[in-house]
Design a protein around this motif. Structure first.
Motif, PDB file in Angstrom:
ATOM      1  N   ILE A   1       0.861  -1.181   0.000  1.00 24.58           N
ATOM      2  CA  ILE A   1       0.000   0.000   0.000  1.00 24.58           C
ATOM      3  C   ILE A   1       0.896   1.229   0.000  1.00 24.58           C
ATOM      4  O   ILE A   1       1.615   1.488   0.967  1.00 24.58           O
ATOM      5  N   GLU A   2       0.865   1.977  -1.090  1.00 27.98           N
ATOM      6  CA  GLU A   2       1.727   3.148  -1.226  1.00 27.98           C
ATOM      7  C   GLU A   2       1.106   4.368  -0.556  1.00 27.98           C
ATOM      8  O   GLU A   2      -0.079   4.385  -0.211  1.00 27.98           O
ATOM      9  N   ASP A   3       1.928   5.420  -0.371  1.00 29.07           N
ATOM     10  CA  ASP A   3       1.446   6.641   0.268  1.00 29.07           C
ATOM     11  C   ASP A   3       0.275   7.249  -0.486  1.00 29.07           C
ATOM     12  O   ASP A   3      -0.586   7.903   0.100  1.00 29.07           O
ATOM     13  N   SER A   4       0.229   7.018  -1.787  1.00 28.12           N
ATOM     14  CA  SER A   4      -0.846   7.548  -2.622  1.00 28.12           C
ATOM     15  C   SER A   4      -2.161   6.810  -2.403  1.00 28.12           C
ATOM     16  O   SER A   4      -3.213   7.273  -2.851  1.00 28.12           O
ATOM     17  N   GLY A   5      -2.100   5.665  -1.730  1.00 30.58           N
ATOM     18  CA  GLY A   5      -3.279   4.830  -1.553  1.00 30.58           C
ATOM     19  C   GLY A   5      -3.362   3.701  -2.561  1.00 30.58           C
ATOM     20  O   GLY A   5      -4.205   2.805  -2.426  1.00 30.58           O
ATOM     21  N   GLU A   6      -2.489   3.725  -3.570  1.00 28.42           N
ATOM     22  CA  GLU A   6      -2.477   2.645  -4.553  1.00 28.42           C
ATOM     23  C   GLU A   6      -1.954   1.368  -3.918  1.00 28.42           C
ATOM     24  O   GLU A   6      -1.013   1.394  -3.132  1.00 28.42           O
ATOM     25  N   TRP A   7      -2.562   0.241  -4.276  1.00 27.93           N
ATOM     26  CA  TRP A   7      -2.075  -1.066  -3.844  1.00 27.93           C
ATOM     27  C   TRP A   7      -1.287  -1.658  -5.003  1.00 27.93           C
ATOM     28  O   TRP A   7      -1.863  -1.964  -6.060  1.00 27.93           O
ATOM     29  N   ALA A   8       0.015  -1.821  -4.811  1.00 27.47           N
ATOM     30  CA  ALA A   8       0.902  -2.298  -5.869  1.00 27.47           C
ATOM     31  C   ALA A   8       1.220  -3.776  -5.665  1.00 27.47           C
ATOM     32  O   ALA A   8       1.687  -4.173  -4.596  1.00 27.47           O
ATOM     33  N   ALA A   9       0.954  -4.583  -6.692  1.00 27.24           N
ATOM     34  CA  ALA A   9       1.321  -5.995  -6.659  1.00 27.24           C
ATOM     35  C   ALA A   9       2.776  -6.116  -7.076  1.00 27.24           C
ATOM     36  O   ALA A   9       3.141  -5.788  -8.207  1.00 27.24           O
ATOM     37  N   CYS A  10       3.616  -6.558  -6.146  1.00 24.51           N
ATOM     38  CA  CYS A  10       5.065  -6.595  -6.353  1.00 24.51           C
ATOM     39  C   CYS A  10       5.522  -8.029  -6.600  1.00 24.51           C
ATOM     40  O   CYS A  10       5.551  -8.848  -5.679  1.00 24.51           O
ATOM     41  N   PRO A  11       5.879  -8.374  -7.822  1.00 26.03           N
ATOM     42  CA  PRO A  11       6.270  -9.753  -8.118  1.00 26.03           C
ATOM     43  C   PRO A  11       7.631 -10.111  -7.530  1.00 26.03           C
ATOM     44  O   PRO A  11       8.493  -9.260  -7.321  1.00 26.03           O
ATOM     45  N   GLY A  12       7.813 -11.399  -7.267  1.00 25.71           N
ATOM     46  CA  GLY A  12       9.110 -11.892  -6.828  1.00 25.71           C
ATOM     47  C   GLY A  12       9.340 -11.755  -5.337  1.00 25.71           C
ATOM     48  O   GLY A  12       8.510 -11.240  -4.595  1.00 25.71           O
ATOM     49  N   GLN A  13      10.482 -12.244  -4.912  1.00 29.02           N
ATOM     50  CA  GLN A  13      10.886 -12.189  -3.509  1.00 29.02           C
ATOM     51  C   GLN A  13      11.664 -10.904  -3.237  1.00 29.02           C
ATOM     52  O   GLN A  13      12.571 -10.553  -3.982  1.00 29.02           O
ATOM     53  N   ASP A  14      11.296 -10.202  -2.153  1.00 29.10           N
ATOM     54  CA  ASP A  14      12.011  -8.978  -1.754  1.00 29.10           C
ATOM     55  C   ASP A  14      12.227  -8.049  -2.937  1.00 29.10           C
ATOM     56  O   ASP A  14      13.367  -7.662  -3.259  1.00 29.10           O
ATOM     57  N   ASN A  15      11.151  -7.680  -3.586  1.00 33.26           N
ATOM     58  CA  ASN A  15      11.224  -6.811  -4.763  1.00 33.26           C
ATOM     59  C   ASN A  15      11.888  -5.480  -4.399  1.00 33.26           C
ATOM     60  O   ASN A  15      11.447  -4.800  -3.469  1.00 33.26           O
ATOM     61  N   PRO A  16      12.952  -5.068  -5.118  1.00 39.94           N
ATOM     62  CA  PRO A  16      13.713  -3.874  -4.749  1.00 39.94           C
ATOM     63  C   PRO A  16      13.118  -2.555  -5.238  1.00 39.94           C
ATOM     64  O   PRO A  16      13.671  -1.493  -4.963  1.00 39.94           O
ATOM     65  N   SER A  17      12.013  -2.596  -5.959  1.00 38.38           N
ATOM     66  CA  SER A  17      11.419  -1.373  -6.480  1.00 38.38           C
ATOM     67  C   SER A  17      10.999  -0.436  -5.352  1.00 38.38           C
ATOM     68  O   SER A  17      10.564  -0.879  -4.286  1.00 38.38           O
TER      69      SER A  17
END
Length: 302
Positions: free
Chosen positions: A255-271
């Motif tokens: 859950i980002e500060d903007s309120g968007e829910w981001a689906a983060c693929p992979g393990q420990d995604n560095p984005s």
């Protein structure tokens, strides 16, 4: 070959090299997707079940715990346990709207979870072969989480079997926040070893710390359907440290500060759209984000 064609070819080759050499974080960012409103709302019943994990066993067995229970009014409690002190509260029952057994475990507040995640007296260890027969000794987990799950394992298994039989279901969902999420994740390894073939499982966790080593994370990715939802700058999901051998399984939703829910693929995604990139160090985190809100739901019994 004309100079113009040669120039174009060289440009294409250079572009290809740049793509191949792109940083993992760039590639990760490009593959991140935002959840739709309907996808976010679909988690809400499970979020309330995780928050109800903080209620006493008496409250959850009666299914009388304010909005934490009231948000899922048709839930059928079967068994509850724990004392909220040496053993985390837990409950098991059936949701007829979701057609699944619900297993929920109590979490803990940030003042209590931080020492568990940073204290050198805690370490990676193998799972108990009595509870986890056939699990490779190369799979290791945090010994504190292991002990917490073991304290309720057989009682939870018995309750799940009873619920499956009573309501004629083959679906099991484990949920929890913080420490409760770690216990729920270990349940997702434990329960399939003892339940009938054909049982389906999913695990939904909130503010989940790293639970085990690389082999554990790989096992979860291969055998479980895990979603772990992290709120803004909550630092708990980056603990224990990668440098100590801990790895987060795939399935993060941030859950980002903007309120968007981001689906983060992979393990420990560095984005920077995901927890690891957004909170690279403990000092970059905000412990106030640990309890939520998760789509308006705070992780408290209310």
């Amino acid at each position: 070959m004309s100079s113009v064609v040669l120039t174009v070819l060289l440009g294409v080759i250079a572009l290809a090299i740049n793509i191949v050499n792109a940083s993992p974080s760039l590639i990760a960012r490009e593959s991140i997707t935002a959840l739709t409103t309907s996808q976010i709302d679909a988690f809400t019943p499970y979020t309330y079940y995780a928050s109800a994990g903080y209620c006493t066993s008496t409250q959850t067995l009666a299914w009388d715990c304010g909005s934490s229970c009231g948000a899922n009014p048709d839930f059928k409690p079967v068994t509850s346990g724990g004392n909220g002190n040496s053993v985390q509260y837990w409950f098991v029952g059936y949701d007829p709207n979701l057609s699944t057994v619900i297993v929920s475990h109590q979490g803990t507040n940030t003042s209590e979870i931080l020492p568990i995640l940073t204290d050198a007296n805690f370490f990676l260890t193998t799972l108990d072969p009595t509870l986890f027969p056939g699990i490779s000794p190369n799979i290791e987990v945090h010994n504190g989480f292991k002990d917490a799950q073991a304290a309720t394992a057989t009682a939870v298994l018995s309750a799940v079997k009873t619920t499956m039989s009573t309501y004629n279901t083959t679906s099991v969902t484990t949920v929890g926040h913080s420490l409760g999420g770690a216990i729920a994740l270990l349940d997702s390894v434990y329960l399939p070893l003892w339940l009938p073939t054909g049982t389906t499982f999913q695990t939904i966790c909130y503010g989940l710390p790293r639970v085990g080593n690389q082999n554990f994370a790989n096992y979860i990715d291969a055998n479980d359907h895990l979603t772990h939802i992290n709120n803004q700058e909550d630092p708990i999901p980056i603990l224990p440290s990668l440098t100590l051998g801990y790895v987060a399984s795939a399935g993060e939703v941030h859950i980002e500060d903007s309120g968007e829910w981001a689906a983060c693929p992979g393990q420990d995604n560095p984005s920077i759209q995901c927890t690891d990139g957004d909170v690279p160090q403990l000092s970059d985190g905000n412990l106030n984000d640990h309890l939520g809100p998760y789509n308006g739901v705070e992780m408290v019994c209310s």
